[in-house]
Design an enzyme around this catalytic site. Structure first.
Site, short mmCIF file in Angstrom:
data_model
loop_
_atom_site.label_atom_id
_atom_site.label_comp_id
_atom_site.label_asym_id
_atom_site.label_seq_id
_atom_site.Cartn_x
_atom_site.Cartn_y
_atom_site.Cartn_z
N ALA A 80 0.83 -1.21 0.00
CA ALA A 80 0.00 0.00 0.00
C ALA A 80 0.87 1.27 0.00
CB ALA A 80 -0.93 -0.02 1.20
N HIS A 81 0.20 2.41 -0.05
CA HIS A 81 0.85 3.72 -0.11
C HIS A 81 1.79 3.94 1.07
CE1 HIS A 81 -1.60 5.35 3.19
NE2 HIS A 81 -2.53 4.51 2.73
#
EC number: 2.3.1.191
Lengths: 350, 350, 350
Positions: free
Chosen positions: A245-246
């Protein structure tokens, strides 16, 4: 494995700085695993399971550890090659038998390339590749068919991007990186905020940075940072179907096995191993050299060097005990109820 | 985050219907998170963790909640912007600093388009896109490189399909939808029936319907209905690597986090949250506003508003207790055995 | 489901070797599920849940099992079709109402094809397909848009490869195989060995073999063998987002449900079912006809015919009991502590 090639054992050994015991003139015509090797094949043994049964392989030659002495030259039925790293050296020989196809550098006429493109020497851009504006590729970069590269992307030399990979804008990729097919790098993270009864999308203005010698498996999804970067440091290797994820940071030489998911803003140290299907929550820190077991659900920080397993995660040794007790829960409950009954009956007895 | 842009704080505040406390003429040159902001950056604080340490940020300006009063004008080291929604408004400013690239509408010469195509105003069809027969695209639709669109597909205006997405025939997509790279929509469901010792394939004659403002992450797989539709209602957002089987219905504004799998014919209500890696069995009903915890294994219906976790799923509060007891199972078993022994020995004592 | 087609019930029954009870001249104009069928639709019932409420469907005709007798001709509100396999036959009729679009064979001008290509009769190669050297395709093979096929690949007749699939070199594919979009076949396995402080890549010189009538879901990743093959035997069906590692062997007619992961060198027998999200460790043997439950974590061999569930895996019936006890762990612990206290207090009582 059949092959068009033949090599003299002595020459193979020299290539590995190895030493032949037995017939150095043996003509080796293939390579195979210990159990499947035939009499002109070479194989390797780096484990007592195999080293203890050298008399059982049909291989013509076996690569063994340098300090291995558990054999008798008189009765040896195959040649040996003593090596400092039998597994690695065996696969070097496999490479000799399976030389990589030489790609012919060049840019396919059906590729589409944006403005301000800067490509190094010997690059290969296959049919159907699309490249945005302001992209810089180092020497000998290969982009295979169907690859998409967005704007403002850079790649270091000798990086290979396999077919149908999508690399969105602003991604920075180092040297010698390998990206397997179907992977997506730089997609927007899962970032929304409630507003007027709906989930309003937040812009993802960050980017993904992938350092040298990283290898990314097939069908990974690596989101860009919301602000700032999602960062895979040098030597990281990921298996297939991994989600990152980010703003996740993954330290040098960390291994991420298939179907792992790592939630936003979590940081993994160096030389970590995350086994298959494990999930790691967001905003956590996993220390250097930690190991996360298969299928583990990590919901809190893991100190350096610790081995954790289970859901929620616990020390791996404890999980091994817990795992043995879980199937006995029906028995434990029965015994508890029986014991309660006995204690009750005694109390009611005068 | 460096930027080519500069804005006067007063103008930014006006854009947000916000109110400046401090230097309204401040020249803001970037935006960053609370911890990483430098002295000409703007950031935001919508949480006591940050609001309580405004003196610790180096940011030149901080967006704070409208009713926040925990500051002293005299000692304030940065300017504030009072806002009705600090997070949302901060990201509006991030958008100002990172304006979307203007795509030049048009249809690439290397795109392939079938019969009876109807495209609205300002559509963009990138190189290597393939479109089947009887496809209708609303105004300003963007199909990026390598996208495949089957026959009889419709898309509403302002929908964006990112590179290498596959949309099979009969899919109906609304307005303002975003589909991230590598995703597959309208693949056949996993439907077979035993016949003469093999699994015979059943035709999948249904379709996928995706309503307005849905956002679908990277590498999702959304199967068509066997008969009838698989349906993502308006405002649904999915993260990466999500699997949605045939005939699943997902209610408005529901959030599906990464690596979730939802089996066939299950219905989710509105405003549900399904956390990462959860699995939901087929033919179930998950009520409005329910929450399914990370990694949960849902095998029965979840009533509206309920929060469930664990495998098999249970009320979340119960799971928190259970999760604390699981690592103590070895201790519990030991104590039970010891207690049994004591009771036994007392019974055998006259 | 609305349709352009109409069929006389008698003709449909004849197609299925079925027998009409009621109005054989009924004009059927659509097909739908039991609950959704309207009065000119045909549906099916192969389960007491539906067979017991034939009076509640609005369908004009219902396909029922051959030996079904639980109806009264006098009060019957719909026609019946007696059939040897109601589900299969119903979907045969669905196919009649939804005939597959005839693809026009041919090779698109934007396809790229390597040296020594051998294509059978009636093959279809769509726009944007890239094919390497020494590829052989059987009659009527269809490669849809964006497919990549590496060097030395073979495919049997009537195999269909959907859009944006990647098939790497040396893959051998049988007849009648269907590969859904986004899938990757023949990527390198996750194989590294420690050397000088980093993970050195080992060459993956093996291949993938896929036998006849296999169907592979969307976004699967099937790695090539390290040496030798990864092998899906005839009739295997996989759902979406499945990971199959190097040198895995999957026996005939085995079903692998969505998001399953199978680690390297594991062998599954024939007619196995692996339910969604299960994970199977490497180097294991799963026997013929075994069933692995959803989300199970399989860490040791599973004997033929056994049904296992849970993490770690245990007999399914035991898991059902364990699953009922896990939510009661807080209660069990409380009762144990209370019992301990009582026993203690009695001991301390003179």
């Amino acid at each position: 494995m059949k092959s068009f090639f033949k090599f003299i054992l002595k020459d193979l050994a020299a290539m590995l700085d190895g030493e032949v015991v037995g017939n150095a003139q043996l003509e080796v015509s293939g390579c195979a695993s210990f159990g499947e090797a035939a009499h002109l094949d070479i194989t390797f043994a780096d484990d007592p399971r195999f080293l203890n049964r050298l008399d059982q392989t049909r291989a013509g030659a076996v690569i063994v550890p340098w300090d291995f002495t558990g054999f008798d030259r008189e009765t040896l039925t195959c040649s040996l090659v003593r090596s400092k790293n039998p597994r690695l050296h065996f696969f070097r020989i496999v490479e000799r038998f399976n030389p990589a196809k030489k790609t012919v550098p060049g840019i396919a006429p059906t590729a589409t390339i944006g403005k301000n493109f800067a490509g190094g020497k010997g690059i290969t851009i296959a049919p159907g590749v699309t490249i945005g504006d302001n992209v810089t590729l180092g020497d000998h970069v290969q982009l295979m068919a169907g690859v998409f590269v967005g704007d403002n992307v850079t790649m270091g030399s000798y990086t290979i991007v396999k077919p149908n990979v999508t690399i969105m804008d602003k991604t920075m990729i180092g040297q010698g990186v390998i990206i397997h097919p179907g992977t997506v790098i730089g997609s927007d993270g899962f970032g929304f905020t409630p507003s007027r009864g709906i989930h309003e999308k937040l812009i993802h203005a960050g980017f993904v940075q992938i350092d040298d010698q990283v290898e990314i498996g097939a069908c990974n999804t690596i989101d860009r940072g919301t602000l700032g970067r999602t960062w895979l440091q040098s030597g990281v290797k990921t298996d297939n179907l991994v989600h990152i994820a980010h703003n996740v940071v993954i330290g040098e030489n960390t291994l991420i096995v298939a179907q792992v998911g790592i939630a936003g803003s979590t940081t993994l140290g160096k030389n970590v191993i995350v086994a298959g299907k494990a999930g790691i929550s967001g905003h956590l820190t996993i220390g250097d050299n930690a190991i996360v077991g298969p299928g583990a659900g990590v919901v809190s920080d893991v100190p350096p060097g610790e081995i954790v397993s289970g859901v929620p995660q616990m020390p791996h040794k404890l999980w091994l005990k817990v795992g043995r007790i879980i199937p006995r829960l029906p028995d434990i409950r029965k015994r508890l109820l029986a014991l309660e009954k006995r204690v009750n009956s005694k109390e009611s007895t005068p």
